[in-house]
Design a protein around this motif. Structure first.
Motif, PDB file in Angstrom:
ATOM      1  N   HIS A   1       0.830  -1.211   0.000  1.00  0.00           N
ATOM      2  CA  HIS A   1       0.000   0.000   0.000  1.00  0.00           C
ATOM      3  C   HIS A   1       0.866   1.263   0.000  1.00  0.00           C
ATOM      4  O   HIS A   1       0.452   2.310  -0.505  1.00  0.00           O
ATOM      5  CB  HIS A   1      -0.983  -0.007   1.183  1.00  0.00           C
ATOM      6  CG  HIS A   1      -0.347   0.174   2.529  1.00  0.00           C
ATOM      7  ND1 HIS A   1       0.314  -0.834   3.193  1.00  0.00           N
ATOM      8  CD2 HIS A   1      -0.241   1.262   3.326  1.00  0.00           C
ATOM      9  CE1 HIS A   1       0.781  -0.369   4.342  1.00  0.00           C
ATOM     10  NE2 HIS A   1       0.447   0.893   4.451  1.00  0.00           N
ATOM     11  N   ILE A   2       2.092   1.133   0.517  1.00  0.00           N
ATOM     12  CA  ILE A   2       3.005   2.289   0.539  1.00  0.00           C
ATOM     13  C   ILE A   2       3.568   2.504  -0.879  1.00  0.00           C
ATOM     14  O   ILE A   2       3.613   3.635  -1.383  1.00  0.00           O
ATOM     15  CB  ILE A   2       4.129   2.073   1.578  1.00  0.00           C
ATOM     16  CG1 ILE A   2       3.524   1.878   2.978  1.00  0.00           C
ATOM     17  CG2 ILE A   2       5.127   3.219   1.555  1.00  0.00           C
ATOM     18  CD1 ILE A   2       4.521   1.529   4.066  1.00  0.00           C
ATOM     19  N   GLN A   3       3.935   1.395  -1.518  1.00  0.00           N
ATOM     20  CA  GLN A   3       4.397   1.487  -2.914  1.00  0.00           C
ATOM     21  C   GLN A   3       3.318   2.141  -3.780  1.00  0.00           C
ATOM     22  O   GLN A   3       3.594   3.006  -4.605  1.00  0.00           O
ATOM     23  CB  GLN A   3       4.682   0.105  -3.475  1.00  0.00           C
ATOM     24  CG  GLN A   3       5.805  -0.628  -2.789  1.00  0.00           C
ATOM     25  CD  GLN A   3       6.164  -1.923  -3.520  1.00  0.00           C
ATOM     26  OE1 GLN A   3       5.835  -2.110  -4.681  1.00  0.00           O
ATOM     27  NE2 GLN A   3       6.850  -2.814  -2.829  1.00  0.00           N
ATOM     28  N   GLN A   4       2.084   1.695  -3.545  1.00  0.00           N
ATOM     29  CA  GLN A   4       0.948   2.186  -4.330  1.00  0.00           C
ATOM     30  C   GLN A   4       0.777   3.700  -4.156  1.00  0.00           C
ATOM     31  O   GLN A   4       0.523   4.414  -5.122  1.00  0.00           O
ATOM     32  CB  GLN A   4      -0.318   1.437  -3.851  1.00  0.00           C
ATOM     33  CG  GLN A   4      -1.342   1.183  -4.926  1.00  0.00           C
ATOM     34  CD  GLN A   4      -0.758   0.573  -6.197  1.00  0.00           C
ATOM     35  OE1 GLN A   4       0.008  -0.390  -6.135  1.00  0.00           O
ATOM     36  NE2 GLN A   4      -1.074   1.158  -7.335  1.00  0.00           N
ATOM     37  N   ALA A   5       0.940   4.171  -2.937  1.00  0.00           N
ATOM     38  CA  ALA A   5       0.790   5.612  -2.672  1.00  0.00           C
ATOM     39  C   ALA A   5       1.833   6.409  -3.459  1.00  0.00           C
ATOM     40  O   ALA A   5       1.551   7.506  -3.962  1.00  0.00           O
ATOM     41  CB  ALA A   5       0.938   5.884  -1.176  1.00  0.00           C
TER      42      ALA A   5
ATOM     43  N   LYS B   1       1.326  10.854  14.270  1.00  0.00           N
ATOM     44  CA  LYS B   1       2.120   9.702  14.751  1.00  0.00           C
ATOM     45  C   LYS B   1       2.629   9.954  16.175  1.00  0.00           C
ATOM     46  O   LYS B   1       2.558   9.079  17.036  1.00  0.00           O
ATOM     47  CB  LYS B   1       3.295   9.444  13.789  1.00  0.00           C
ATOM     48  CG  LYS B   1       4.287   8.405  14.277  1.00  0.00           C
ATOM     49  CD  LYS B   1       5.524   9.069  14.851  1.00  0.00           C
ATOM     50  CE  LYS B   1       6.489   8.131  15.490  1.00  0.00           C
ATOM     51  NZ  LYS B   1       6.197   7.592  16.772  1.00  0.00           N
ATOM     52  N   PHE B   2       3.146  11.178  16.409  1.00  0.00           N
ATOM     53  CA  PHE B   2       3.663  11.490  17.746  1.00  0.00           C
ATOM     54  C   PHE B   2       2.551  11.464  18.797  1.00  0.00           C
ATOM     55  O   PHE B   2       2.769  11.028  19.925  1.00  0.00           O
ATOM     56  CB  PHE B   2       4.383  12.844  17.755  1.00  0.00           C
ATOM     57  CG  PHE B   2       5.801  12.773  17.271  1.00  0.00           C
ATOM     58  CD1 PHE B   2       6.728  11.971  17.922  1.00  0.00           C
ATOM     59  CD2 PHE B   2       6.219  13.503  16.166  1.00  0.00           C
ATOM     60  CE1 PHE B   2       8.048  11.888  17.485  1.00  0.00           C
ATOM     61  CE2 PHE B   2       7.538  13.430  15.725  1.00  0.00           C
ATOM     62  CZ  PHE B   2       8.451  12.625  16.380  1.00  0.00           C
TER      63      PHE B   2
ATOM     64  N   PRO C   1       2.818  19.789   3.915  1.00  0.00           N
ATOM     65  CA  PRO C   1       1.895  19.868   5.058  1.00  0.00           C
ATOM     66  C   PRO C   1       1.262  18.499   5.365  1.00  0.00           C
ATOM     67  O   PRO C   1       1.095  18.146   6.537  1.00  0.00           O
ATOM     68  CB  PRO C   1       0.840  20.872   4.571  1.00  0.00           C
ATOM     69  CG  PRO C   1       1.544  21.704   3.530  1.00  0.00           C
ATOM     70  CD  PRO C   1       2.539  20.798   2.877  1.00  0.00           C
ATOM     71  N   ALA C   2       0.976  17.720   4.325  1.00  0.00           N
ATOM     72  CA  ALA C   2       0.343  16.401   4.553  1.00  0.00           C
ATOM     73  C   ALA C   2       1.259  15.500   5.367  1.00  0.00           C
ATOM     74  O   ALA C   2       0.819  14.817   6.308  1.00  0.00           O
ATOM     75  CB  ALA C   2       0.000  15.751   3.216  1.00  0.00           C
TER      76      ALA C   2
ATOM     77  N   VAL D   1       3.505   9.383   3.993  1.00  0.00           N
ATOM     78  CA  VAL D   1       2.181   9.706   4.544  1.00  0.00           C
ATOM     79  C   VAL D   1       1.383   8.407   4.695  1.00  0.00           C
ATOM     80  O   VAL D   1       0.781   8.144   5.747  1.00  0.00           O
ATOM     81  CB  VAL D   1       1.412  10.715   3.644  1.00  0.00           C
ATOM     82  CG1 VAL D   1      -0.025  10.880   4.126  1.00  0.00           C
ATOM     83  CG2 VAL D   1       2.124  12.062   3.608  1.00  0.00           C
ATOM     84  N   ALA D   2       1.414   7.576   3.647  1.00  0.00           N
ATOM     85  CA  ALA D   2       0.678   6.301   3.709  1.00  0.00           C
ATOM     86  C   ALA D   2       1.250   5.419   4.808  1.00  0.00           C
ATOM     87  O   ALA D   2       0.509   4.798   5.588  1.00  0.00           O
ATOM     88  CB  ALA D   2       0.747   5.597   2.354  1.00  0.00           C
TER      89      ALA D   2
END
Ligand code: PMP
Ligand code: GLU
Length: 395
Positions: A49-53, A81-82, A72-73, A282-283
């Motif tokens: 899914h990260i590759q896809q993003a 995450k933090f 910004p994203a 981001v993904a």
């Protein structure tokens, strides 16, 4: 006539982890059967899914310069995450996204260190810390630890190392190369010492946060000691947790003014990290975290097999870790029996005779040791351990 290079560069060594991995790759390219356990990089593919993003980002035209300090994203994903993982709150101007955590640390040292400034580095340490301090003109000060104290510094040791010149302390837990991690109580105790020294800034390199199997949950200093949060810079990234070493995304979070100065250095050197990698990150940070758990389970299986297997080999001793994907082995007995001139020659011998690439402990500030990375399949590890066993003189 040789071209004269700057004095600055004469003071630094090439990264030993990278050097050993390149040597192993060269031998492999020559057709030699080499098992490379020298590089700290997950052997898994980056999750689909990260590759896809990233593919979508290319198609979507996200192929231009972004803001120097990250989109910004991605900053929002880092902030989320933090909050989710560490209970820490940051604003966008407190975040810097870089080309790997390595660049965030580099920028920080360039932004903070003047000649004569001291940076406290517990050893064994990641090979790049002292050299990055030297490149910034500072003086690395090593705080030695041993296997007997689980490779962790004590509050008293920290206290006695702090001088008028101390600007920074670098903590890395779970640590490279030892895999050892500070407990919450241990961080609290170190925090009490730091409370007394308001000038000292702390770098908390949490890059191995998610490769973790201790009984208690992962803690980071800024969370455990909130009063230290304003002068703690947390470093993290996607390389290790999401098998994304080649994508080069890391980040720093901390005081807005310091982050601004770090951003200035980045803006005058590399500018923004790769736009496509940022979309992928981001993904990684925002979507399901199941992939992280799965990889961690695999790392743990390997760790649990490897530690006792190494301890059975003549002249090698190691202890179990709480995370990361390294075992740091005391090889002093084996080195002596082999008649090798230190851990460097010992590693060369293992590379020549056994075809196994490990990194000498001296590069981490701990002579007599070697680092093995278990970011490879269990079968490869079994093969490596059996080859090392054959190459070692019996006890
Ligand atoms: N800190 C530590 C302790 C590491 O082992 C590494 C691995 N290279 C890094 C930082 C930097 O990671 P990256 O630049 O890939 O984000
Ligand atoms: N951090 C990893 C290691 O220690 C990657 C190589 C490097 O940047 O040092 O092997």
């Amino acid at each position: 006539m040789p071209i004269r290079t700057a004095q600055r560069v004469a003071q630094v060594k090439p990264s030993a982890t990278i050097a050993m991995s390149m040597k192993a790759a060269e031998l492999k390219a020559q057709g030699r059967d080499i098992l490379s356990l020298s590089m700290g990089e997950p052997d898994f593919e980056t999750p689909d899914h990260i590759q896809q993003a990233a593919i979508e980002a290319i198609r979507d035209g996200q192929t231009r310069y972004t803001a120097v300090d990250g989109t910004p994203a991605l900053k929002d994903a880092v902030i989320a995450k933090f909050q989710r993982d560490n209970g820490l709150d940051y604003e966008r101007d407190q975040i810097l996204v870089s080309t790997g955590a390595k660049q965030s640390i580099y920028n920080l040292l360039q932004a903070m260190i003047d000649p004569g400034d001291e940076v406290l580095i517990p050893a064994p340490y990641w090979v790049s810390y002292p050299d990055m301090v030297r490149l910034a003109g500072g003086a690395p000060v090593t705080l030695h630890t041993t296997m007997d104290c689980d490779f962790k510094i004590t509050p008293a040791q920290l206290n006695s190392a702090i001088t008028e010149q101390t600007r920074l302390l670098i903590l890395n837990s779970p640590g490279n190369p030892t895999g050892r991690a500070y407990t919450r109580a241990e961080l609290e105790a170190l925090g009490e010492v730091l409370e007394e020294h308001p000038r000292v800034v702390v770098v908390s390199d949490d890059i191995y946060e998610h490769i973790w199997w201790a009984d208690e949950p992962f803690s980071t200093l800024a969370q455990v000691c909130p009063s230290l949060a304003p002068r703690t810079v947390v470093i993290n990234g996607v390389s290790k947790a999401y098998a994304m070493t080649g994508w080069r995304i890391g980040y720093a979070a901390g005081d807005a003014e310091l982050i601004k100065q770090m951003r200035k250095i980045q803006g005058q050197s590399t500018s923004n990290p790769c736009s496509i990698s940022q979309a992928a990150a981001v993904a990684a940070l925002s979507d399901s975290q199941l992939c992280v758990e799965k990889m961690c389970t695999e790392f743990r299986k390997r760790h649990d097999w490897l530690v006792p297997a190494l301890n059975e080999l003549p002249g090698l001793t190691c202890s179990a870790g709480e995370g990361a994907f390294y075992v740091f082995i005391d090889a002093s007995e084996a080195i002596e029996r082999m008649g090798a001139d230190g851990d460097g020659e010992f590693c060369e011998h293992l590379l020549e005779k056994a075809g196994v690439a490990l990194v000498p402990g001296s590069a981490f500030g701990a002579p007599g040791h070697v680092r093995i990375s278990f970011a490879c399949s269990l079968d490869t590890l079994k093969d490596a351990v059996s080859r090392i066993g054959e190459a070692l003189p019996a006890g």
